[in-house]
Design a protein around this motif. Structure first.
Motif, mmCIF file in Angstrom:
data_model
loop_
_atom_site.group_PDB
_atom_site.id
_atom_site.type_symbol
_atom_site.label_atom_id
_atom_site.label_comp_id
_atom_site.label_asym_id
_atom_site.label_seq_id
_atom_site.Cartn_x
_atom_site.Cartn_y
_atom_site.Cartn_z
ATOM 1 N N LEU A 161 -3.905 -5.866 -5.317
ATOM 2 C CA LEU A 161 -4.025 -6.505 -6.554
ATOM 3 C C LEU A 161 -5.568 -7.110 -6.632
ATOM 4 N N ASP A 162 -6.496 -6.401 -8.090
ATOM 5 C CA ASP A 162 -7.850 -6.934 -8.184
ATOM 6 C C ASP A 162 -7.982 -8.458 -8.628
ATOM 7 N N PRO A 163 -8.844 -9.366 -7.685
ATOM 8 C CA PRO A 163 -8.181 -10.498 -8.777
ATOM 9 C C PRO A 163 -8.957 -10.832 -10.109
ATOM 10 N N VAL A 164 -10.090 -9.483 -10.587
ATOM 11 C CA VAL A 164 -10.217 -9.594 -11.942
ATOM 12 C C VAL A 164 -9.143 -9.543 -12.675
ATOM 13 N N LEU A 165 -8.460 -8.919 -12.293
ATOM 14 C CA LEU A 165 -6.738 -8.693 -13.243
ATOM 15 C C LEU A 165 -6.392 -10.281 -13.698
ATOM 16 N N LEU A 166 -6.354 -10.745 -12.690
ATOM 17 C CA LEU A 166 -5.741 -12.362 -13.071
ATOM 18 C C LEU A 166 -7.013 -13.508 -13.509
ATOM 19 N N ASN A 167 -8.544 -13.170 -14.221
ATOM 20 C CA ASN A 167 -8.678 -13.500 -15.015
ATOM 21 C C ASN A 167 -8.281 -14.371 -16.190
ATOM 22 N N THR A 168 -7.326 -13.802 -16.308
ATOM 23 C CA THR A 168 -7.039 -14.648 -17.621
ATOM 24 C C THR A 168 -6.197 -15.681 -17.511
ATOM 25 N N LEU A 169 -5.807 -15.793 -16.538
ATOM 26 C CA LEU A 169 -4.775 -17.332 -15.817
ATOM 27 C C LEU A 169 -5.166 -17.957 -14.434
ATOM 28 N N TRP A 170 -6.888 -17.169 -14.314
ATOM 29 C CA TRP A 170 -8.168 -17.822 -13.628
ATOM 30 C C TRP A 170 -9.232 -17.554 -12.974
ATOM 31 N N PRO A 171 -9.420 -17.707 -14.988
ATOM 32 C CA PRO A 171 -11.518 -17.548 -14.477
ATOM 33 C C PRO A 171 -12.011 -17.645 -13.316
ATOM 34 N N ASN A 172 -12.252 -17.934 -12.216
ATOM 35 C CA ASN A 172 -12.541 -18.394 -11.589
ATOM 36 C C ASN A 172 -13.338 -17.746 -10.780
#
Length: 145
Positions: A104-115
């Motif tokens: 999973l591309d970490p960018v897809l989690l940025n709404t939950l984990w911005p950094n």
């Protein structure tokens, strides 16, 4: 209305879920995909009575602890493999937090984990869990042979 923060009072919900499942359906074997560095609440099962175990992680270096622990446990196996739904070439993302490396591309989690960000994206050959343990081959009523 205030909400009770279970983590603030020392309660770890996933540990309680795992212990409840253990009480209802006691396992004789655990397959831990994404075993990682051996730390965290998802490793609560390691405190239970003797179980056979199959530990899988895509990063061989993170499995150092597992190889050491296997020297004392003949019914544990360690495999470094990248797993997917089918055998194929996949994009594998190395994240800024190593615990989040994966498909999973970490960018897809940025709404939950911005950094959280992707450090590198590589192509890997993936296999399936069924290929590693086809039809539960090697598993008997006491776990892995």
């Amino acid at each position: 209305m205030s909400r009770l923060n279970l983590n603030a009072v020392g309660m770890r919900p996933i540990v309680h879920v795992l212990n409840t499942l253990r009480a209802v359906l006691p396992p004789c074997h655990v397959t831990h995909v994404g075993a990682g560095s051996g730390l965290g609440d998802l490793h609560a099962w390691r405190q239970w009575s003797e179980l056979s175990a199959l530990l899988i992680d895509a990063d061989e270096e993170r499995l150092h602890w597992a190889h050491e622990e296997c020297s004392n446990k003949s019914d544990w196996r360690v495999i470094s493999a990248t797993l997917a739904a089918s055998e194929q070439e996949v994009s594998y993302f190395t994240a800024s937090n190593p615990d989040e490396d994966g498909l999973l591309d970490p960018v897809l989690l940025n709404t939950l984990w911005p950094n959280l960000r992707s450090i590198i994206n590589t192509t890997r050959s993936a296999t399936t869990l069924d290929k590693l343990v086809p039809g539960n081959a090697g598993v008997n009523d006491k776990g892995l042979n």
